[in-house]
Write a protein that holds these residues in place. Structure first.
Motif, PDB file in Angstrom:
ATOM      1  N   ILE A   1       5.189  -7.419   3.302  1.00  0.00           N
ATOM      2  CA  ILE A   1       4.412  -6.782   2.245  1.00  0.00           C
ATOM      3  C   ILE A   1       3.257  -6.099   2.967  1.00  0.00           C
ATOM      4  CG2 ILE A   1       3.073  -7.085   0.127  1.00  0.00           C
ATOM      5  CD1 ILE A   1       5.879  -8.090  -0.185  1.00  0.00           C
ATOM      6  N   GLN A   2       3.063  -4.814   2.724  1.00  0.00           N
ATOM      7  CA  GLN A   2       1.905  -4.134   3.308  1.00  0.00           C
ATOM      8  C   GLN A   2       1.150  -3.391   2.211  1.00  0.00           C
ATOM      9  OE1 GLN A   2       2.870  -1.378   6.399  1.00  0.00           O
ATOM     10  NE2 GLN A   2       4.669  -0.585   5.381  1.00  0.00           N
ATOM     11  N   TRP A   3      -0.153  -3.297   2.382  1.00  0.00           N
ATOM     12  CA  TRP A   3      -1.005  -2.676   1.364  1.00  0.00           C
ATOM     13  C   TRP A   3      -2.291  -2.178   2.016  1.00  0.00           C
ATOM     14  CZ3 TRP A   3      -0.596  -7.752   2.411  1.00  0.00           C
ATOM     15  CH2 TRP A   3      -1.764  -8.492   2.574  1.00  0.00           C
ATOM     16  N   ASP A   4      -3.000  -1.339   1.281  1.00  0.00           N
ATOM     17  CA  ASP A   4      -4.300  -0.848   1.736  1.00  0.00           C
ATOM     18  C   ASP A   4      -5.375  -1.778   1.209  1.00  0.00           C
ATOM     19  OD1 ASP A   4      -3.151   1.356   2.950  1.00  0.00           O
ATOM     20  OD2 ASP A   4      -3.382   2.630   1.185  1.00  0.00           O
ATOM     21  N   GLU A   5      -6.072  -2.427   2.132  1.00  0.00           N
ATOM     22  CA  GLU A   5      -7.137  -3.329   1.707  1.00  0.00           C
ATOM     23  C   GLU A   5      -8.433  -2.555   1.474  1.00  0.00           C
ATOM     24  OE1 GLU A   5      -7.829  -7.530   3.063  1.00  0.00           O
ATOM     25  OE2 GLU A   5      -9.342  -6.432   4.205  1.00  0.00           O
ATOM     26  N   ALA A   6      -8.691  -1.617   2.317  1.00  0.00           N
ATOM     27  CA  ALA A   6      -9.885  -0.792   2.187  1.00  0.00           C
ATOM     28  C   ALA A   6      -9.553   0.547   2.836  1.00  0.00           C
ATOM     29  CB  ALA A   6     -11.073  -1.449   2.889  1.00  0.00           C
TER      30      ALA A   6
END
Length: 184
Positions: free
Chosen positions: A162-167
């Motif tokens: 799972i990958q996502w933009d944290e900031a």
């Protein structure tokens, strides 16, 4: 005549007290800011781990053949170097939710005959994980016939992520591994 001594603080004492107070306040404010950011990051990671755990639960009952079939992988599927977040997986294939579309009712995804990618895309709440993507990396291990690397592999390693933009300019990723054994 007697001189009266004046009581109070000198200018130097006041300036030193203000400097010490400023340093302490700056440190405390920084700690609150960093604590808030870490709590937010922890909430996102916890959510991503819950999605990753669901992925592993969905893959758990599948045999190696079932897993390959569910993601449209057969001996004609090419093996390439797959790169995720700068990590290269040699002789692998990937399936992820970037090919998923929403038709207003359900998610549909390419290379997803089992409907797993669509289900995982439906789990990802964009208000909790910005620009998130779920995926799998398949790597055949010890194939007995190199012309049939997927169906003759003794093991198929599957790495879910799972990958996502944290900031801004910070992409986070969580990996989850499982291995399927081809049983004769």
């Amino acid at each position: 005549m007697k001189e009266r001594s004046q009581t109070g603080y000198s200018l130097v004492e006041v300036l030193i007290a203000m400097a010490i107070t400023s340093i302490v306040l700056l440190t405390v404010v920084t700690l609150f800011y960093m604590g808030r950011r870490n709590v937010y990051s922890g909430k996102q990671m916890t959510y991503a781990v819950s999605v990753g755990t669901r992925i592993l639960e969905d893959l758990s009952p599948l045999s190696a053949d079932d897993a390959l079939t569910a993601f449209s992988i057969d001996d004609n599927t090419g093996r390439t170097n797959v790169t995720v977040q700068g990590v290269v997986y040699a002789n692998s294939a990937t399936r992820d939710t970037t090919g998923c579309t929403w038709n207003g009712t359900v998610w549909t995804c390419t290379n997803d005959s089992g409907g797993y990618l669509a289900a995982w895309q439906g789990l990802i709440d964009p208000t909790k994980l910005a620009n998130a993507q779920a995926g799998l990396i398949f790597t055949p291990r010890a194939p007995s016939d190199n012309t049939k690397p997927w169906t003759t592999a003794q093991f198929v390693k599957m790495r879910a992520y799972i990958q996502w933009d944290e900031a801004q300019n910070r992409r986070r990723i969580a990996f989850f591994d499982t291995t399927k054994v081809h049983r004769p």
